[in-house]
Design an enzyme around this catalytic site. Structure first.
Site, PDB file in Angstrom:
ATOM      1  CG  ASN A  48       9.283  -0.770  -4.714  1.00 45.93           C
ATOM      2  OD1 ASN A  48       9.101   0.084  -5.580  1.00 45.93           O
ATOM      3  ND2 ASN A  48      10.101  -0.575  -3.695  1.00 45.93           N
ATOM      4  CB  CYS A 104      11.784   6.013  -7.407  1.00 43.37           C
ATOM      5  SG  CYS A 104      12.461   5.860  -9.084  1.00 43.37           S
TER       6      CYS A 104
HETATM    7  C1  LIG Z   1      18.042  -1.142 -12.453  1.00 49.74           C
HETATM    8  C2  LIG Z   1      17.514  -0.782 -11.096  1.00 49.74           C
HETATM    9  C3  LIG Z   1      16.149  -0.586 -10.911  1.00 49.74           C
HETATM   10  C4  LIG Z   1      15.640  -0.232  -9.676  1.00 49.74           C
HETATM   11  N1  LIG Z   1      14.282  -0.086  -9.510  1.00 49.74           N
HETATM   12  C5  LIG Z   1      13.774   0.164  -8.271  1.00 49.74           C
HETATM   13  C6  LIG Z   1      12.369   0.212  -8.045  1.00 49.74           C
HETATM   14  O1  LIG Z   1      11.566   0.009  -8.936  1.00 49.74           O
HETATM   15  N2  LIG Z   1      11.935   0.508  -6.786  1.00 49.74           N
HETATM   16  C7  LIG Z   1      12.812   0.722  -5.752  1.00 49.74           C
HETATM   17  O2  LIG Z   1      12.381   0.974  -4.634  1.00 49.74           O
HETATM   18  N3  LIG Z   1      14.140   0.650  -5.938  1.00 49.74           N
HETATM   19  C8  LIG Z   1      14.651   0.386  -7.163  1.00 49.74           C
HETATM   20  N4  LIG Z   1      16.014   0.281  -7.337  1.00 49.74           N
HETATM   21  C9  LIG Z   1      16.893   0.483  -6.175  1.00 49.74           C
HETATM   22  C10 LIG Z   1      17.315  -0.860  -5.554  1.00 49.74           C
HETATM   23  O3  LIG Z   1      16.201  -1.572  -5.083  1.00 49.74           O
HETATM   24  C11 LIG Z   1      18.297  -0.621  -4.401  1.00 49.74           C
HETATM   25  O4  LIG Z   1      17.678   0.208  -3.444  1.00 49.74           O
HETATM   26  C12 LIG Z   1      19.578   0.037  -4.850  1.00 49.74           C
HETATM   27  O5  LIG Z   1      19.945  -0.413  -6.125  1.00 49.74           O
HETATM   28  C13 LIG Z   1      20.748  -0.182  -3.880  1.00 49.74           C
HETATM   29  O6  LIG Z   1      21.079  -1.531  -3.758  1.00 49.74           O
HETATM   30  P1  LIG Z   1      22.249  -2.241  -4.638  1.00 49.74           P
HETATM   31  O7  LIG Z   1      23.459  -1.391  -4.538  1.00 49.74           O
HETATM   32  O8  LIG Z   1      22.384  -3.613  -4.058  1.00 49.74           O
HETATM   33  O9  LIG Z   1      21.738  -2.292  -6.052  1.00 49.74           O
HETATM   34  C14 LIG Z   1      16.527  -0.060  -8.586  1.00 49.74           C
HETATM   35  C15 LIG Z   1      17.898  -0.250  -8.776  1.00 49.74           C
HETATM   36  C16 LIG Z   1      18.410  -0.607 -10.006  1.00 49.74           C
HETATM   37  C17 LIG Z   1      19.882  -0.811 -10.160  1.00 49.74           C
END
Ligand SMILES: Cc1cc2nc3c(=O)[nH]c(=O)nc-3n(C[C@H](O)[C@H](O)[C@H](O)COP(=O)(O)O)c2cc1C
Ligand SMILES: Cc1cc2nc3c(=O)[nH]c(=O)nc-3n(C[C@H](O)[C@H](O)[C@H](O)COP(=O)(O)OP(=O)(O)OC[C@H]3O[C@@H](n4cnc5c(N)ncnc54)[C@H](O)[C@@H]3O)c2cc1C
Ligand SMILES: Cc1cc2nc3c(=O)[nH]c(=O)nc-3n(C[C@H](O)[C@H](O)[C@H](O)COP(=O)(O)OP(=O)(O)OC[C@H]3O[C@@H](n4cnc5c(N)ncnc54)[C@H](O)[C@@H]3O)c2cc1C
Ligand SMILES: Cc1cc2nc3c(=O)[nH]c(=O)nc-3n(C[C@H](O)[C@H](O)[C@H](O)COP(=O)(O)O)c2cc1C
Ligand code: FES
Ligand code: FES
Lengths: 271, 312, 312, 271
Positions: free
Chosen positions: B100, B131
């Site tokens: 990423n 982000c």
């Molecule tokens: C604690 C946390 C950190 C995250 N950090 C990133 C990141 O560094 N880069 C990114 O593209 N998405 C990041 N995300 C987003 C997730 O990759 C994902 O797109 C989002 O949480 C939706 O999926 P979910 O509902 O299964 O968590 C983060 C999400 C969470 C909860």
């Protein structure tokens, strides 16, 4: 050994007061792996609100009459929705229990003494630590502060292990009145040059800071167990960071679930 | 006949469609003890810039109904340390590693991708232009069609690795962003990143997390994410990688039927780090029950014919 | 000293900030038996066009994690029957009636508002330019800044009633829509309407509701809605009426601190039609505990200073 | 009388089979107001997932030994998350119970007969209706179809009231094999001109349609209780509409929680 996740039955849920309970879980595999100071991530089965698990120190490693490990208990204090739900659980309910996790306390051996400093629910990691220290015949003291006399728990347990108890309550109902740091400092003053007391601390952050700074002032080592909001407990989410400084370096934000919850009191940067 | 779970994202073949979402799985190695990384379709690293970043001060997360808000602020070790310290171990584990990639400027995106192109063991680049938790860069590209086109084009020239821009849901028409990414040469798009959100502690009148705003993830957002995946699937030809609130095999199937070629699981890792094998079993069970030989036959197989009003 | 819950939206004085959200409270009279309508700050009618509409075929709703998707399709009796059959009864009950106005064309919006201006007992017009569930009109205005400006301007000329455009959250920058509405002469804005969403039955591969897409409401969306309210509050001077997932007094306070002058409660009515008195009690309790004499002092009182990382 | 919402304790939860239970709730105020065919909106207290309540016919109005009304019961069949949770409830658990809601059955008096047609869990509204009809000395028959013999419940109850039972099961284990509409049609054929049998029906939609059409074909009136997804039960959400035609008018979508769940079988438009 890697942590495992057990769908553990509740063996007992002893309410110690209107806020505290000891929740015993049938998770022998978790118990067998646990070292003093480690924690588990817990959540009642089938519950989607709250969504996330919650971190709890392993309080006791439970054994049956034959001495075989049958599970773990946690000392649970009602603080919000999850702890309230855990308080209300009944025998037979199922709890998801992932662990053990995190870095344990490092024990010490004679002639070093072990001084455990507990504030309120911060007592939790010290039952297993005391057992471990007692097995090593370390001279152990528990400085234990609570709000009221009714919230000083498991004193018999520690006495049976030969632990010296120094109690304080905020209202003076039992032990010395006031903060647990008062008798601790008094104790530190009595140490001679060459004496070592490893100061272990768990409790509210202001207490931890005061204890770590006192230990440092009296040139004693300390290990403190910190509490941060933890999303995963496994190093996945980076929610639980604390600032830590090794030697002269700049402070780094490190994950307290992986590098902690137990840290060298001298290395933590107090916020 | 064992069900065939394999899917392809351009030239990239995955044994199954389950990928660990960025920021929810550390650098992958943290989960080494609980999951066999080679059994996953892939692992997306935490977001990486050129250099190390400390991220935002805690508290960084707070729970909300069926979800959580995070503002980690992309704490990370930087691409160089990642390539040196993590990538070799990930290769050893047999992980298919998606990186990423973040940037505060267009140039930084390009530079990070160049470093990764020269490294060994990178399966694909997920371009994080979505982000919500950092002010500079990122989301600025992701919220403008031109910005999206420009950054994807620029990176496209710098790498031959599969290139997967990750889209933000905080826009009026996410499919147009998928199209811009496709036009700029992306191999796939992934969506959704988190929804910009705010939680206030009414006792203190302060925010619940230090960055004030954060990103909402978890089951709460799933119905919106599924809709967005379907919109993108209808507009673009490149594969769509769907995510947002997946907790089990049924959720995965919902995304696949809506047009996802692969899916990512984020927040559920925190709830249950053993989710992976459960979902794999659930997918196989569904395929057996429904007599589906290849999972890839289900991609976009959603039939929008209205259901009946009555219950059986 | 009894806490003062009164709030003002322009010239309109409400005894408290709690308003029943459109589409979640019938025409108000349905709740006559369980709630004293005069105790509410206000009641918003179901969306009304010039003429009757049958809406979409059922199934029209489906539950999702901490939320629900609906596509009722604005079934309604039309403005004329409303004025004749419902308004007099609402006046008798002492309800402050907000009418949710829909249109398939700009002219229809104007015509419906004219009818309401001539009627007696309309407290305000809520201009629904944000329903995600009908193809023509509505959302087309609500998703374009010019469209929003035009429809609000046109209606503004046709009525002196308090005019409250209801904004959709399905846009990149909701605050700019609030600004467009303000510039066009709106007296307040309300937000959020529902988030466009999709739920698929994986067993049948069909949608779970007949309209395929629907609008997501309920606690799941609250953190996004609170963020949007705060964004609008910072940009516009007219009052903001916040809503999205309110279940209790704490949720109401979150919206008020974020800048809502009044709030609407929708989905929670279905869960608990007696929510109103519970929330009123909860607000009074909070004000007593925090020594707040006038609830209006809390509007926008959110302090974005980061909280501490440690727990007490 | 207006509906009320009671936080009702579970008095009993009798599991009749692995799918069916009778959940008894301490909600005297609801019981006292209930007419046969009305329903309640139910949800276990403290549960946020599922979010919404669920509609259930009032099965019994419960009385104590002195005859005072103490609550209501529902006949619960496991279909998904909410009904599963209700099935698992224990005595002492609390359920939010809003009601009574909707239009009741209209009873008939001799010489008209009452024929109740129940499919599976569609038995639910007929216990209170049978009591009411028995009180009025109406000649009452229950045509009751289930999947298996084990799923024919409360037969004693109806027998004690003097209700004639005509049973069918899909597998023929008990009563006639096949659909409940077979004996119903046989019955309808035996009616003389001038005889009136009010046909009440509750069960799966295809059964309701078949029953309403049979009744019409044999020139008998019918009242059918329909099931639609209900968001609120109070007329607030418009989720529960069914197409109804009065006389020669166009069909209108009317809210089945307000205008139903009981409708004139001749006025419903089958989809
Ligand atoms: C604690 C946390 C950190 C995250 N950090 C990133 C990141 O560094 N880069 C990114 O593209 N998405 C990041 N995300 C987003 C997730 O990759 C994902 O797109 C989002 O949480 C939706 O999926 P979910 O509902 O299964 O968590 C983060 C999400 C969470 C909860
Ligand atoms: C390593 C570790 C060990 C712990 N051991 C114990 C223990 O043995 N016994 C015990 O009763 N509690 C322990 N805690 C604290 C316990 O995790 C929290 O009380 C619990 O998460 C609160 O959850 P809730 O849903 O009840 O309340 P919430 O509404 O989530 O929180 C209530 C209060 O607790 C604070 N809090 C929330 N999450 C955490 C968290 N993850 N860590 C610390 N504080 C939090 C909140 O800021 C708030 O002030 C431990 C925490 C950590 C990090
Ligand atoms: C007026 C009325 C009276 C009813 N009386 C009874 C009764 O006495 N006993 C009983 O066991 N059930 C009764 N039902 C049906 C009961 O409400 C549903 O079985 C229940 O809502 C399913 O909820 P769930 O969460 O368990 O499953 P869900 O996952 O919500 O649904 C499981 C299945 O039930 C269907 N369903 C969902 N919601 C409803 C609904 N509101 N109405 C009908 N079907 C639905 C779904 O389409 C699906 O097929 C009645 C329904 C109505 C409308
Ligand atoms: C069943 C249902 C019907 C709705 N109908 C309308 C409508 O007619 N007009 C409108 O402006 N909003 C309508 N809404 C949106 C609500 O008024 C409200 O904006 C939204 O549900 C968010 O609030 P909540 O989470 O409290 O429900 C409807 C919502 C629901 C759930
Ligand atoms: S709790 Fe997730 S990284 Fe520490
Ligand atoms: S269930 Fe809400 S209107 Fe009938």
């Amino acid at each position: 050994m890697p942590p495992i996740d057990i769908a553990a039955r509740v063996i007992a849920n002893a309410r110690l007061s209107s806020d505290y309970s000891v929740l015993s879980l049938a998770a022998p595999e978790v118990g067998a792996r646990t070292l003093p100071g480690q924690f588990v991530m817990i959540k009642p089965e089938g519950v989607t609100d709250p969504l996330l698990r919650r971190p709890f120190s392993v309080f006791e490693v439970l054994r049956n009459a034959q001495g075989a490990i049958i599970g773990v208990s946690i000392l649970n204090k009602r603080a919000g929705p999850s702890t309230r739900r855990l308080y209300d659980l009944e025998v037979g309910d199922v709890v998801l229990c992932l662990g053990p996790l995190g870095q344990p306390f490092k024990t010490v051996a004679s002639p070093a003494k072990a001084w455990m400093v507990a504030g309120g629910v911060g007592l939790a990691p010290f039952a297993t630590l005391a057992e471990s220290l007692a097995a090593g015949k370390t001279d152990t003291t528990l400085f234990y502060g609570a709000r009221t006399g009714d919230e000083l728990f498991y004193l018999d347990f520690f006495e049976r292990l030969g632990v010296t108890l120094v109690l304080t309550t905020e209202n003076g109902a039992r032990g010395t009145k006031g903060r647990v740091t008062i008798p601790l400092e008094a104790g530190l003053k009595t140490l001679g040059t060459g004496d070592t007391a490893m100061v272990y601390a768990c409790g509210p952050e202001p207490m931890l800071e005061a204890v770590a700074k006192l230990a440092a002032r009296y040139h004693q080592p300390s290990q403190v167990s910190v509490e941060r909001v933890m999303g995963c407990g496994l190093g996945g989410c980076y929610s639980c960071v604390v600032p830590v400084r090794h030697g002269g370096e700049n402070a780094n934000l490190v994950r307290s679930c992986l590098s902690g919850p137990v840290f060298d009191g001298a290395e933590l940067v107090w916020e | 006949m064992t069900p065939d779970l394999a899917v392809s994202i351009g030239s990239l073949k995955l044994p199954n469609p389950l990928i660990a979402a960025s920021g929810c799985f550390g650098y992958g190695l943290e989960y080494d003890q609980v999951v066999d990384l080679s059994l996953l379709g892939g692992v997306v690293s935490k977001g990486l810039f050129m250099t190390e970043r400390q991220g935002h001060p805690p508290p960084r997360i707070v729970e909300t109904p069926a979800g959580m808000i995070n503002a980690i602020g992309l704490q990370g070790i930087g691409v160089h340390r990642f390539v040196k310290e993590k990538l070799p171990l990930l290769r050893e584990r047999g992980a298919r590693t998606f990186v990423n990639v973040c940037g505060t400027t267009l140039d930084e995106y390009v530079e990070v991708c160049k470093v990764l192109s020269d490294a060994e063991g990178v399966a694909a680049i997920e371009l994080n232009i979505s982000c919500p938790n950092i002010k500079e860069g990122g989301i600025q590209f992701g919220c403008s069609l031109n910005g999206t086109f420009d950054v994807v084009s620029a990176v496209r020239k710098a790498t031959t690795l599969p290139l997967i821009p990750k889209l933000t849901p905080n826009v009026t028409d996410v499919a147009s962003f998928a199209k811009a990414a496709e036009d700029a040469g992306a191999d796939a798009v992934s969506l959704v990143n988190t929804f910009l959100a705010l939680a206030i502690d009414v006792e203190t009148r302060r925010p619940k997390i230090s960055n004030v705003l954060g990103g909402l993830s978890g089951p709460a957002i799933r119905p919106i994410a599924v809709r967005m995946v379907w919109e993108c699937y209808q507009l673009v030809k490149i594969p769509v990688i769907g995510m947002g609130g997946i907790t089990d095999a049924r959720d995965v199937l919902e995304f696949i039927l809506a047009g996802s070629t692969a899916v990512q699981i984020g927040t559920q890792n925190f709830v249950d780090p053993f989710v992976w094998s459960k979902v794999l079993d659930g997918l196989k069970d569904y395929m057996t029950r429904h007599n589906v030989a290849r999972l890839s036959d289900l991609i976009g197989a959603f039939d929008p014919t209205p259901p009946k009003a009555t219950h059986p």
